[in-house]
Design an enzyme around this catalytic site. Sequence first.
Site, mmCIF file in Angstrom:
data_model
loop_
_atom_site.group_PDB
_atom_site.id
_atom_site.type_symbol
_atom_site.label_atom_id
_atom_site.label_comp_id
_atom_site.label_asym_id
_atom_site.label_seq_id
_atom_site.Cartn_x
_atom_site.Cartn_y
_atom_site.Cartn_z
ATOM 1 N N TYR A 127 0.842 -1.192 0.000
ATOM 2 C CA TYR A 127 0.000 0.000 0.000
ATOM 3 C C TYR A 127 0.880 1.245 0.000
ATOM 4 O O TYR A 127 2.025 1.211 0.400
ATOM 5 C CB TYR A 127 -1.022 -0.005 1.136
ATOM 6 N N CYS A 128 0.313 2.338 -0.499
ATOM 7 C CA CYS A 128 1.048 3.587 -0.737
ATOM 8 C C CYS A 128 2.335 3.313 -1.524
ATOM 9 O O CYS A 128 3.435 3.671 -1.103
ATOM 10 C CB CYS A 128 1.364 4.299 0.579
#
Length: 274
Positions: free
Chosen positions: A143-144
Amino acid sequence: MSGRIPSPFYIQNSGDNTLVGDILFPFAYDELLCRKVGEGAVPFVHIWRHEKAIVLGLRDRRLPHADRAIEWLKMQGYQVGVRNSGGAAVSLDPGIVNISIVMPNPDGRLEFKEDFELMYALIRESLDKLGMEAFKGEVAGSYCPGEYDVSVNGRKLCGISQRRQTKAFIVNAFVAAEGHAFRRGELIRSFYEVATGGDPELDAPRVDPATMTTLNEAGGRGATVRTFMRALAVTLSEWGGTIGRHPDKPSMAELEQMTAALRNRYDNASPAES
């Protein structure tokens, strides 16, 4: 940029206690001090943690069912906010150490990679003190995700983003020191499932929780929130920093006003949900 912060600078470590309440409060603090650094105040590094929050990026807020996903997170007790820097959704809890480097940019230069390299150098040197070798490069499925993901043993434990003002800038990083990396990944994956309505064609990260890790998982019991924050402080002191609260810290009234402004500006950035 030579991989160092111009001295003198302050090291403000608020990480001994976790913040509660509005997740945008620490972002407002950094935003206000960034303005002051742009006006000539000395640079500073802010280290902090939050009890339970999800921080979204602007593109997350614009997903068609973002409002529904945000309400789902709030029902589980999460503070939710949209940060004014780049990147995508991240999960914050006491096992995550957040770092902000606030530096002047008097010439208004746009060479952002040098600033990302600065944060990477700080994290790499600090992890070296714990006997761990850090690498940079996007970790697919995290994620990110981004070019400056920081990983150990092939799994991501840190993401970096940036916020630029006219005469100064902020580089932010979250470092997963302890806790359950897989559970955080599952939470963010579920957020995107709700926010996209399950539409695989939308521009949203495809999160595989198994791509994430923590310092504790990667380095054993010797790597914890406390040992990492100590390593950070030592590295920053070696770079010429002084531990202490910034003398130009904003007032509570300024902080409340900026927090409200950030929430109004960024939390209302999405189109109406279909």
